[in-house]
Design a protein around this motif. Structure first.
Motif, PDB file in Angstrom:
ATOM      1  N   ARG A   1     -29.714  24.183  61.528  1.00  0.00           N
ATOM      2  CA  ARG A   1     -28.292  24.487  61.427  1.00  0.00           C
ATOM      3  C   ARG A   1     -27.652  23.529  60.434  1.00  0.00           C
ATOM      4  O   ARG A   1     -28.332  22.663  59.875  1.00  0.00           O
ATOM      5  CB  ARG A   1     -27.604  24.331  62.784  1.00  0.00           C
ATOM      6  CG  ARG A   1     -27.637  22.906  63.326  1.00  0.00           C
ATOM      7  CD  ARG A   1     -27.033  22.798  64.722  1.00  0.00           C
ATOM      8  NE  ARG A   1     -27.065  21.427  65.224  1.00  0.00           N
ATOM      9  CZ  ARG A   1     -26.122  20.524  65.002  1.00  0.00           C
ATOM     10  NH1 ARG A   1     -25.029  20.861  64.298  1.00  0.00           N
ATOM     11  NH2 ARG A   1     -26.211  19.301  65.486  1.00  0.00           N
ATOM     12  N   ALA A   2     -26.357  23.708  60.224  1.00  0.00           N
ATOM     13  CA  ALA A   2     -25.614  22.817  59.338  1.00  0.00           C
ATOM     14  C   ALA A   2     -24.156  22.798  59.752  1.00  0.00           C
ATOM     15  O   ALA A   2     -23.653  23.752  60.349  1.00  0.00           O
ATOM     16  CB  ALA A   2     -25.743  23.261  57.880  1.00  0.00           C
ATOM     17  N   THR A   3     -23.480  21.716  59.454  1.00  0.00           N
ATOM     18  CA  THR A   3     -22.036  21.622  59.630  1.00  0.00           C
ATOM     19  C   THR A   3     -21.426  21.376  58.265  1.00  0.00           C
ATOM     20  O   THR A   3     -22.050  20.733  57.406  1.00  0.00           O
ATOM     21  CB  THR A   3     -21.649  20.474  60.576  1.00  0.00           C
ATOM     22  OG1 THR A   3     -22.095  19.230  60.023  1.00  0.00           O
ATOM     23  CG2 THR A   3     -22.277  20.669  61.946  1.00  0.00           C
ATOM     24  N   GLN A   4     -20.219  21.874  58.043  1.00  0.00           N
ATOM     25  CA  GLN A   4     -19.608  21.674  56.742  1.00  0.00           C
ATOM     26  C   GLN A   4     -18.094  21.638  56.852  1.00  0.00           C
ATOM     27  O   GLN A   4     -17.505  22.191  57.778  1.00  0.00           O
ATOM     28  CB  GLN A   4     -20.022  22.762  55.753  1.00  0.00           C
ATOM     29  CG  GLN A   4     -19.520  24.150  56.089  1.00  0.00           C
ATOM     30  CD  GLN A   4     -20.030  25.189  55.112  1.00  0.00           C
ATOM     31  OE1 GLN A   4     -20.966  24.952  54.366  1.00  0.00           O
ATOM     32  NE2 GLN A   4     -19.410  26.354  55.107  1.00  0.00           N
ATOM     33  N   VAL A   5     -17.502  20.947  55.902  1.00  0.00           N
ATOM     34  CA  VAL A   5     -16.046  20.846  55.794  1.00  0.00           C
ATOM     35  C   VAL A   5     -15.662  21.350  54.412  1.00  0.00           C
ATOM     36  O   VAL A   5     -16.170  20.855  53.394  1.00  0.00           O
ATOM     37  CB  VAL A   5     -15.565  19.392  55.978  1.00  0.00           C
ATOM     38  CG1 VAL A   5     -14.054  19.313  55.777  1.00  0.00           C
ATOM     39  CG2 VAL A   5     -15.953  18.874  57.360  1.00  0.00           C
ATOM     40  N   ILE A   6     -14.753  22.324  54.370  1.00  0.00           N
ATOM     41  CA  ILE A   6     -14.304  22.897  53.106  1.00  0.00           C
ATOM     42  C   ILE A   6     -12.886  22.403  52.836  1.00  0.00           C
ATOM     43  O   ILE A   6     -12.008  22.522  53.682  1.00  0.00           O
ATOM     44  CB  ILE A   6     -14.315  24.432  53.148  1.00  0.00           C
ATOM     45  CG1 ILE A   6     -15.719  24.939  53.485  1.00  0.00           C
ATOM     46  CG2 ILE A   6     -13.838  25.020  51.827  1.00  0.00           C
ATOM     47  CD1 ILE A   6     -15.788  26.434  53.701  1.00  0.00           C
ATOM     48  N   SER A   7     -12.675  21.846  51.659  1.00  0.00           N
ATOM     49  CA  SER A   7     -11.352  21.349  51.297  1.00  0.00           C
ATOM     50  C   SER A   7     -11.188  21.451  49.785  1.00  0.00           C
ATOM     51  O   SER A   7     -11.848  22.275  49.149  1.00  0.00           O
ATOM     52  CB  SER A   7     -11.168  19.899  51.780  1.00  0.00           C
ATOM     53  OG  SER A   7     -12.157  19.055  51.208  1.00  0.00           O
ATOM     54  N   ALA A   8     -10.332  20.639  49.218  1.00  0.00           N
ATOM     55  CA  ALA A   8     -10.108  20.639  47.776  1.00  0.00           C
ATOM     56  C   ALA A   8     -10.213  19.217  47.254  1.00  0.00           C
ATOM     57  O   ALA A   8      -9.988  18.249  47.990  1.00  0.00           O
ATOM     58  CB  ALA A   8      -8.738  21.225  47.442  1.00  0.00           C
ATOM     59  N   ARG A   9     -10.566  19.095  45.992  1.00  0.00           N
ATOM     60  CA  ARG A   9     -10.680  17.783  45.363  1.00  0.00           C
ATOM     61  C   ARG A   9     -10.380  17.935  43.876  1.00  0.00           C
ATOM     62  O   ARG A   9     -10.641  18.991  43.293  1.00  0.00           O
ATOM     63  CB  ARG A   9     -12.089  17.215  45.571  1.00  0.00           C
ATOM     64  CG  ARG A   9     -12.294  15.842  44.973  1.00  0.00           C
ATOM     65  CD  ARG A   9     -13.650  15.267  45.339  1.00  0.00           C
ATOM     66  NE  ARG A   9     -13.791  15.087  46.778  1.00  0.00           N
ATOM     67  CZ  ARG A   9     -14.675  14.260  47.333  1.00  0.00           C
ATOM     68  NH1 ARG A   9     -15.472  13.541  46.566  1.00  0.00           N
ATOM     69  NH2 ARG A   9     -14.759  14.147  48.634  1.00  0.00           N
ATOM     70  N   LEU A  10      -9.854  16.876  43.262  1.00  0.00           N
ATOM     71  CA  LEU A  10      -9.583  16.898  41.836  1.00  0.00           C
ATOM     72  C   LEU A  10     -10.802  16.413  41.061  1.00  0.00           C
ATOM     73  O   LEU A  10     -11.500  15.490  41.491  1.00  0.00           O
ATOM     74  CB  LEU A  10      -8.365  16.011  41.510  1.00  0.00           C
ATOM     75  CG  LEU A  10      -7.052  16.407  42.187  1.00  0.00           C
ATOM     76  CD1 LEU A  10      -5.945  15.455  41.754  1.00  0.00           C
ATOM     77  CD2 LEU A  10      -6.684  17.841  41.880  1.00  0.00           C
TER      78      LEU A  10
ATOM     79  N   ALA B   1     -10.788  20.512  32.748  1.00  0.00           N
ATOM     80  CA  ALA B   1      -9.965  19.348  32.440  1.00  0.00           C
ATOM     81  C   ALA B   1     -10.014  18.348  33.589  1.00  0.00           C
ATOM     82  O   ALA B   1     -10.133  18.726  34.756  1.00  0.00           O
ATOM     83  CB  ALA B   1      -8.523  19.777  32.180  1.00  0.00           C
ATOM     84  N   VAL B   2      -9.929  17.067  33.258  1.00  0.00           N
ATOM     85  CA  VAL B   2      -9.836  16.034  34.283  1.00  0.00           C
ATOM     86  C   VAL B   2      -8.599  16.302  35.139  1.00  0.00           C
ATOM     87  O   VAL B   2      -7.522  16.590  34.625  1.00  0.00           O
ATOM     88  CB  VAL B   2      -9.752  14.638  33.644  1.00  0.00           C
ATOM     89  CG1 VAL B   2      -9.522  13.567  34.714  1.00  0.00           C
ATOM     90  CG2 VAL B   2     -10.997  14.332  32.841  1.00  0.00           C
ATOM     91  N   GLY B   3      -8.765  16.234  36.451  1.00  0.00           N
ATOM     92  CA  GLY B   3      -7.655  16.506  37.352  1.00  0.00           C
ATOM     93  C   GLY B   3      -7.559  17.953  37.794  1.00  0.00           C
ATOM     94  O   GLY B   3      -6.695  18.291  38.598  1.00  0.00           O
ATOM     95  N   SER B   4      -8.452  18.817  37.297  1.00  0.00           N
ATOM     96  CA  SER B   4      -8.452  20.217  37.732  1.00  0.00           C
ATOM     97  C   SER B   4      -8.828  20.305  39.211  1.00  0.00           C
ATOM     98  O   SER B   4      -9.653  19.536  39.700  1.00  0.00           O
ATOM     99  CB  SER B   4      -9.443  21.039  36.912  1.00  0.00           C
ATOM    100  OG  SER B   4      -9.086  21.073  35.548  1.00  0.00           O
ATOM    101  N   ALA B   5      -8.231  21.254  39.908  1.00  0.00           N
ATOM    102  CA  ALA B   5      -8.546  21.442  41.321  1.00  0.00           C
ATOM    103  C   ALA B   5      -9.899  22.115  41.479  1.00  0.00           C
ATOM    104  O   ALA B   5     -10.199  23.107  40.807  1.00  0.00           O
ATOM    105  CB  ALA B   5      -7.462  22.278  41.987  1.00  0.00           C
ATOM    106  N   LEU B   6     -10.720  21.582  42.370  1.00  0.00           N
ATOM    107  CA  LEU B   6     -12.040  22.134  42.653  1.00  0.00           C
ATOM    108  C   LEU B   6     -12.161  22.406  44.143  1.00  0.00           C
ATOM    109  O   LEU B   6     -11.518  21.756  44.967  1.00  0.00           O
ATOM    110  CB  LEU B   6     -13.141  21.151  42.231  1.00  0.00           C
ATOM    111  CG  LEU B   6     -13.172  20.722  40.769  1.00  0.00           C
ATOM    112  CD1 LEU B   6     -14.231  19.642  40.567  1.00  0.00           C
ATOM    113  CD2 LEU B   6     -13.450  21.917  39.859  1.00  0.00           C
TER     114      LEU B   6
END
Length: 264
Positions: free
Chosen positions: A184-193, A205-210
């Protein structure tokens, strides 16, 4: 005094390109794509900006520009997302079926080395801090370009594979071939620059949302065997899941019908 660096803005032509690309995928322009002047007014940009955005779409074979006929979407613009067998369906299964995704993309291995395990990763892997782990960094590439930047940590005793193997097969597949049974696996989905390093490899570009995915994979005995941080370009990847209601008609509990996620 610590210097503060600001994120570089996404170029206007790329912003226009991203919006139009999404609208094409949604089937908005079945009657034809608006002309350059109409797009200039809609986005409040210069004509050269619109032309550059349309040029990117044409290069991806999402639109066709014909003198006297205008700009029309190509069938692949919708087929790539949401239709059975299209790239969108394969990519939408990334978190649930990453091994399948791995067979439809290719991987560029940036680095593979043995390092002392960082504290946060050690806690997730349930090992001692500074215990040797194999750290690998890879970029997964689709036909359209870079899709994801993935960093993994695997306990050194479980990682008898090197750069050549990592370029050919997903880590979960390599682990199972070495005798590890993934459970199995656990995961956390969010956003990062995007920082400078990741931005360079993902061509943004640097600072783009991923889109950020942090995941821990376990074997069937419940032992953590892999820690992963995946950073995905949101313009080339969308996460889709299917939910089913559990209980009576007034129930508000939903369960995910898709398989337990595993790491690429």
């Amino acid at each position: 005094m610590r210097a503060v660096t600001s994120a570089l803005p996404v170029p206007k032509y790329h912003q226009v390109y991203l919006v139009l690309r999404e609208q094409l995928h949604e089937g908005r322009f079945s009657g034809g794509v608006p002309g350059e002047i109409a797009l200039m007014h809609e986005f409040g940009v210069a004509r050269v900006t619109v032309r550059k955005a349309l040029g990117l779409l044409a290069a991806e074979r999402l639109i066709e520009r014909t003198p006297g006929r205008g700009t029309v979407p190509l069938p692949s613009a919708v087929a790539r997302r949401g239709r059975p067998g299209g790239d969108g369906e394969r990519f939408d299964g990334l978190f649930e079926n990453p091994i399948g995704l791995g067979l439809h993309t290719h991987v560029k291995v940036l680095s593979v080395r043995t390092v002392p395990c960082p504290a946060a990763v050690a806690e997730a892997l349930e090992i001692a801090e500074h215990e040797p782990v194999q750290k690998a960094q890879r970029v997964r590439v689709s036909r359209e370009g870079p899709l994801s930047h993935v960093t993994t940590h695997v306990p050194q005793a479980l990682a008898p594979f090197g750069r050549r193997e990592l370029a050919k097969k997903p880590i979960l597949m390599l682990l199972e071939e070495s005798g590890v049974q993934i459970g199995r696996a656990t995961q956390v989905i969010s956003a990062r620059l995007a920082d400078a390093q990741v931005a360079r490899h993902l061509d943004v570009a640097v600072g783009s949302a991923l889109l950020s995915v942090q995941r821990v994979a376990f074997d069937r005995r419940g032992r953590p065997v892999q820690w992963l941080l995946g950073l995905y370009r949101p313009d080339r990847y969308a996460y889709r899941t299917e939910l089913s209601r559990v209980g009576r008609i007034d129930a508000r509990v939903w369960v995910n019908k898709l398989p337990v996620p595993a790491a690429p």
